[in-house]
Design a protein around this motif. Structure first.
Motif, PDB file in Angstrom:
ATOM      1  N   ASN A 104       0.847  -1.192   0.000  1.00  0.00           N
ATOM      2  CA  ASN A 104       0.000   0.000   0.000  1.00  0.00           C
ATOM      3  C   ASN A 104       0.879   1.237   0.000  1.00  0.00           C
ATOM      4  OD1 ASN A 104      -1.605   2.233   1.577  1.00  0.00           O
ATOM      5  ND2 ASN A 104      -3.137   0.820   0.749  1.00  0.00           N
ATOM      6  N   THR A 126      -6.700  -3.465  11.654  1.00  0.00           N
ATOM      7  CA  THR A 126      -5.583  -2.773  12.302  1.00  0.00           C
ATOM      8  C   THR A 126      -4.297  -3.509  11.967  1.00  0.00           C
ATOM      9  OG1 THR A 126      -7.004  -2.104  14.147  1.00  0.00           O
ATOM     10  CG2 THR A 126      -4.621  -1.953  14.486  1.00  0.00           C
ATOM     11  N   ALA A 147      -1.599   1.374  11.971  1.00  0.00           N
ATOM     12  CA  ALA A 147      -2.451   1.917  10.916  1.00  0.00           C
ATOM     13  C   ALA A 147      -3.837   1.277  11.012  1.00  0.00           C
ATOM     14  CB  ALA A 147      -1.848   1.670   9.539  1.00  0.00           C
ATOM     15  N   GLU A 148      -4.861   2.005  10.589  1.00  0.00           N
ATOM     16  CA  GLU A 148      -6.234   1.519  10.656  1.00  0.00           C
ATOM     17  C   GLU A 148      -6.857   1.502   9.271  1.00  0.00           C
ATOM     18  OE1 GLU A 148      -7.833   2.941  14.967  1.00  0.00           O
ATOM     19  OE2 GLU A 148      -7.466   4.554  13.502  1.00  0.00           O
ATOM     20  N   LEU A 149      -7.634   0.467   8.993  1.00  0.00           N
ATOM     21  CA  LEU A 149      -8.318   0.342   7.706  1.00  0.00           C
ATOM     22  C   LEU A 149      -9.715   0.943   7.852  1.00  0.00           C
ATOM     23  CD1 LEU A 149      -7.953  -0.841   4.842  1.00  0.00           C
ATOM     24  CD2 LEU A 149      -9.114  -2.902   5.666  1.00  0.00           C
ATOM     25  N   TRP A 190      -6.030   2.506   4.229  1.00  0.00           N
ATOM     26  CA  TRP A 190      -5.177   2.542   5.415  1.00  0.00           C
ATOM     27  C   TRP A 190      -4.915   4.001   5.791  1.00  0.00           C
ATOM     28  CZ3 TRP A 190      -4.749  -1.478   8.351  1.00  0.00           C
ATOM     29  CH2 TRP A 190      -4.853  -2.759   7.800  1.00  0.00           C
TER      30      TRP A 190
END
Length: 627
Positions: free
Chosen positions: A201, A222, A248-250, A255
């Motif tokens: 990503n 996460t 990082a959070e989706l 992300w």
């Protein structure tokens, strides 16, 4: 003319010295800033002295080029005799020797120069008997190019770090492109392969920073990963690149919120995140202040509001004075990690540790079937617990391997010697009993003429061990078996005899052991226990309560003033009455026997011509210890 030639010679020498000095200064600067590839190129061109050779060897050492490191180190003068080379050098030299499988030489240097004797061949033999699994490895990434390591499981894919992006700038340390994260599919057919590889990503991968070691929550929303900070800090006049764990959070399939975790810092590194099965703890490696070694393994609690608790060091059963990295927590609560500070085969080796009563036990090397002479690290297992992935540079380049593991049969032993605590004499025919944690008997044996015993145990259990010999106080020892590499626990049982422990216990000339109490007096032709006799017997009750394994015979004797049959019957009644008094006061009947001797065993053989004193001596109760 001679003066001119001398001038030319001096000029050449001075110029050469200036060039040497400038080149050395440049190489040292590169070395101090960990640009080892460029530094090695300069050191290799300089005239060789001990300082140049050591630093040249170091440049190769830090990039795992052990053949070249060995060649440089081996040219150092006085390497084989007492010299001013320090401990740090010999630690590196031992690492290089192991990295080349020169184990005998490594053991000798370790014993002589580091005062740390070790026998690698014996260690190999020991591990073959105790490791829980054998591993079968197959390379997964050897055909995709670049260096790759550190698989993380993400939904139906895997995510790993690699130098595949040749558009990235090269990293000065090793001259290879910066690491990015990649995702891929694992295909299982006739053979296992990695397919559909693509960069993970753009929000995660950067151009001038490393990203590696991604771990994901089960819902895939996460992720935690390692990334080095852009700004390098000046530590002891050396520029250090700090690595931090990022979260990082989706959100909406993107992300976002890519931020370093709260316990990271710009003055020390946190890296290699790993989640436990219920995702309440995050394990990681760090060189934060007060670490035991250069890198230790820690964990933080993940709190209900998704914040983190304070970092907790896992302690000396896991961490050493060197590097512990790449933790992984199995769903069975087994911790796996890599270390170069514990006994191993070279470079980073893989270890495991089970948890007992909330604490990790001493770590166990996973053995030769998975550990090589090079770095072996980033171990994970999949749900079946019988397959997984591991990373290694055993081929000279970091690659990811798949493994299958096969359970091995292991037998642990407890063995030792039983001796008299006071005299030190061997005690053959001692009963040695092994109990489990709940006090149940597991096994039992008798010592032979050599007074030795040996009993089978299982790893990661708690036991107690009892040595019992008639007329001795039983001795109980508690111990645990663990996966630290000890399979033959040696416990010497020292047991004390009753006569050494108690003043009122004595042996006669025939080896019989008696409890000496005041004489018990009965009325003429009577057998009931009088108050004075009861007070004496209360001393005996206390002794029997103190030693619950003691068994005794109550023997009653009469004088010879009545008939033989009458005296025999009377003595038996008195012995039984004494026994019943003890039972009434809480002593188990099974520990007691009674016997009437009548007039058959007088202490004073005076027949019918005894004085009153002699009659009273013969009229007595004796307490013989049977066990």
């Amino acid at each position: 003319m001679k003066t001119f030639k001398l001038y030319i010679l001096l000029t050449v020498l001075i110029t050469g010295q200036l060039c040497f000095s400038q080149s050395m200064k440049k190489a040292d600067l590169l070395y101090e800033n960990r640009a080892y590839v460029e530094a090695a190129e300069i050191y290799a061109q300089l005239p060789k002295n001990n300082l140049v050779l050591e630093k040249l060897g170091d440049c190769y050492y830090y990039n795992s080029e052990y053949e070249k490191a060995y060649e440089a180190y081996s040219q150092i003068k006085d390497l084989s005799i007492e010299s001013d080379l320090n401990e740090t050098f010999y630690i590196k030299f031992v690492d290089v020797l192991k990295g080349l499988k020169k184990y005998e030489e490594a053991d000798n240097v370790s014993a002589i120069k580091l005062n740390d004797p070790f026998n690698t061949e014996n260690f190999k033999s020991l591990l073959k008997r105790i490791i829980p699994y054998e591993y079968e490895l197959k390379s997964l990434t050897d055909k995709i190019g670049g260096s790759s390591f550190g698989i993380g499981l993400y939904k139906d894919k895997v995510v790993f770090a690699s130098t595949l992006n040749i558009k990235n700038p090269n990293y000065n340390w090793n001259g290879k492109p910066y690491l990015d994260l990649y995702e891929a599919k694992i295909t299982v057919g006739d053979s296992i392969s990695i397919d559909s590889i693509k960069p993970f990503n753009k929000k995660i991968n950067t151009k001038n920073q490393h990203e590696s070691n991604a771990v994901f929550t089960k819902d895939g929303k996460t992720m935690y990963f390692s990334r080095n900070l852009k700004r390098r800090i000046d530590l002891d006049s050396t520029k250090i690149s700090v690595v931090s764990i990022f979260k990082a959070e989706l959100i909406d399939n993107k992300w976002t919120n890519v931020e370093p975790v709260s316990f990271s810092s710009d003055t020390y590194s946190t890296m290699h995140p790993a989640l436990n099965s219920d995702e309440t703890k995050l394990y990681f490696s760090s060189d934060m202040p007060n670490s035991i070694g250069s890198f230790d393994i820690f964990y933080v609690d993940i709190l209900e509001d998704n914040t983190f608790g304070e970092p907790i060091n896992l302690g000396k059963s896991i961490n050493s004075v060197r590097r512990e990295q790449f933790p992984y927590m199995g769903k069975d609560s087994t911790l796996y990690f890599a270390s170069n500070g514990k006994r191993g085969f070279g470079g980073l080796d893989l270890f495991s540790s089970s948890k007992k009563n909330g604490k990790f036990l001493d770590a166990l090397n996973l053995g030769e079937s998975i550990n090589s002479e090079k770095d072996d690290f980033a171990f994970i297992v999949v749900d079946s617990l019988e397959t997984g992935y591991v990373s290694s540079n055993r081929s000279g380049t970091d690659h990811i391997y798949t493994f299958d593991r096969i359970s091995t049969d292991r037998v642990y032993y407890i063995e030792g010697l039983v001796t008299d605590k006071v005299t030190g004499e061997l005690l053959p025919n001692t009963t040695v009993t092994l109990f489990d944690e709940e006090g149940n008997i597991i096994s039992e044996t008798f010592t032979g003429e050599d007074a030795r015993y040996k009993l089978e145990t299982q790893p990661n259990r708690s036991y107690s061990l009892e040595g019992f010999q008639p007329k001795y106080i039983p001795e109980i020892e508690f111990f645990d078996t663990n996966d630290s590499g000890n399979i033959e626990f040696n416990i010497e049982l020292e047991i004390e005899s009753y006569k050494d422990a108690e003043e009122i216990v004595t042996d006669d000339e025939y080896g019989n052991t008696f409890i000496e109490l005041e004489n018990i007096y009965f009325d003429f032709a009577k057998w009931d226990i009088k108050p004075q006799a009861a007070r004496t017997l209360d001393v005996l009750v206390a002794l029997l309560i103190k030693y619950p394994r003691m068994e005794i015979q109550l023997g009653a004797h009469t004088d010879s003033r009545a008939g033989f049959e009458f005296n025999m019957d009377l003595s038996q009644k008195r012995a039984r009455a004494t026994l019943e008094y003890l039972v009434e006061n809480g002593i188990s009947r099974e520990r007691l026997t009674s016997k009437g001797y009548g007039e058959t065993k007088p202490l004073v053989p005076c027949g019918d011509n005894c004085t009153e004193t002699e009659f009273s001596i013969n009229r007595r109760c004796e307490f013989l210890i049977l066990k």
